[in-house]
Design an enzyme around this catalytic site. Structure first.
Site, PDB file in Angstrom:
ATOM      1  N   ILE A 124       0.489 -24.564  34.747  1.00 59.21           N
ATOM      2  CA  ILE A 124       0.409 -24.801  33.311  1.00 59.21           C
ATOM      3  C   ILE A 124      -0.199 -23.572  32.644  1.00 59.21           C
ATOM      4  O   ILE A 124      -1.328 -23.184  32.946  1.00 59.21           O
ATOM      5  CB  ILE A 124      -0.434 -26.056  33.010  1.00 59.21           C
ATOM      6  N   LYS A 125       0.561 -22.959  31.749  1.00 55.75           N
ATOM      7  CA  LYS A 125       0.103 -21.746  31.062  1.00 55.75           C
ATOM      8  C   LYS A 125      -0.697 -22.109  29.814  1.00 55.75           C
ATOM      9  O   LYS A 125      -0.261 -22.916  28.993  1.00 55.75           O
ATOM     10  CB  LYS A 125       1.296 -20.869  30.659  1.00 55.75           C
ATOM     11  N   ILE A 126      -1.848 -21.461  29.683  1.00 54.95           N
ATOM     12  CA  ILE A 126      -2.760 -21.724  28.578  1.00 54.95           C
ATOM     13  C   ILE A 126      -3.318 -20.392  28.092  1.00 54.95           C
ATOM     14  O   ILE A 126      -3.622 -19.505  28.899  1.00 54.95           O
ATOM     15  CB  ILE A 126      -3.915 -22.640  29.045  1.00 54.95           C
TER      16      ILE A 126
END
Length: 308
Positions: A124-126
């Site tokens: 999950i890219k944040i």
């Protein structure tokens, strides 16, 4: 002679920075990354029209959910072609809301699992804001691995390592762009500020035993990639992957564990915000990156709305 791309793969995991299925099939990376800008480009490709339509049918009027459904559909298709992982990004407009990012990350993982994809194959890219790093910390504790993006400073990298995130994506090319514009000169090889930034982070992580993976991103030329050969991972556009595949000659490893680094430091919220504030380049580029991803998210939502 073996191409420079094949030589690079001997000591660095090569990741494709694209949503282009044809390019992924041709270049055979281990992993792939996407972001709102790349998804917007993918949405314009005829091969993804069915995914757009299905997302609108399933979203029950929730455009944000439609975007996530589309991202997961693209990610699933990419995963059919690679042995590793796909990185899928949380809505950049949530970059200063820790709990909203946690909830969106959990939703994305849930959608992947509903599609038959295990969470072990998804990152999950944040965005690497203070709030984003805290969200990643919570997700990691819940068994959801993260990729902290829009990382431009050593301060951000230290905070990510302390939070125990799985992977960071320091942006080489955008750092280079800023210094080239502000200093009025070009940079080559080891003198490139973007290359220096990733090298410093890599050395610091290896010296102090951090497990967080360093994945250099956002390259402007092959020279930057060659200067970071040996980095844990490098995510590279199809154009530059193609250039490496066609290039011959010897590629030497430049980064490896065991090089000297600075003493270990610890950051609380105040020192993080001050350190980021003192870095004009990182402050500007983080804000600019969030704005750009937010705009492209809005464009994707508008495109999906037209299909309703």
């Amino acid at each position: 002679m073996t191409s420079k791309l094949e030589q690079l793969k001997q000591f660095t995991t090569v990741v494709a920075d694209t949503g282009d299925i044809d390019a992924i099939a041709r270049l055979k990376p281990v992993d792939a990354t996407t972001n709102p800008s790349l998804l917007l480009k993918a949405a314009a490709m005829p091969r993804y029209a069915e995914h757009l339509g299905n997302a609108m049918k399933q979203c029950q009027g929730d455009i944000g959910l439609a975007c996530d459904l589309f991202a997961v559909a693209v990610g699933k298709q990419i995963l059919e072609l690679i042995p590793g992982r796909i990185s899928t990004e949380v809505d950049a407009r949530l970059s200063f809301d820790t709990q909203a990012m946690v909830q969106r990350g959990e939703r994305l993982i849930g959608l992947y699992e509903q599609a038959g994809i295990s969470r072990e194959r998804v990152l999950i890219k944040i965005a690497s804001t203070w709030e984003g790093i805290r969200a990643a910390e919570q997700l990691e504790k819940a068994g959801i691995q993260t990729n902290l993006t829009l990382l431009f400073s050593f301060t951000q990298a230290v905070a990510c390592a302390e939070a125990g995130v799985f992977l960071i994506s320091p942006f080489v090319g955008r750092i280079y762009d800023w210094y080239k514009k502000h200093e009025g000169r070009d940079y080559q090889g080891a003198e490139d500020p973007g290359v220096q930034s990733v090298s410093r982070i890599y050395d610091y992580y290896k010296t102090h035993g951090y497990k967080t993976v360093v994945m250099g991103a956002s390259f402007r030329n092959v020279g930057q990639i060659e200067s970071l050969a040996g980095c844990d991972r490098l995510t590279i556009s199809p154009e530059l992957l193609g250039q490496l595949a066609e290039a011959s000659g010897t590629l030497e490893r430049k980064l490896e564990p065991g090089r000297a680094s600075e003493p270990r430091i610890s950051l609380d919220e105040k020192s993080f915000r001050w350190g980021l504030n003192e870095d004009a380049m990182a402050t500007e580029k983080l804000a600019e990156g969030i704005r750009q991803f937010a705009r492209d998210q809005e464009k994707l939502e508008a495109l999906l709305t037209e299909l309703a």
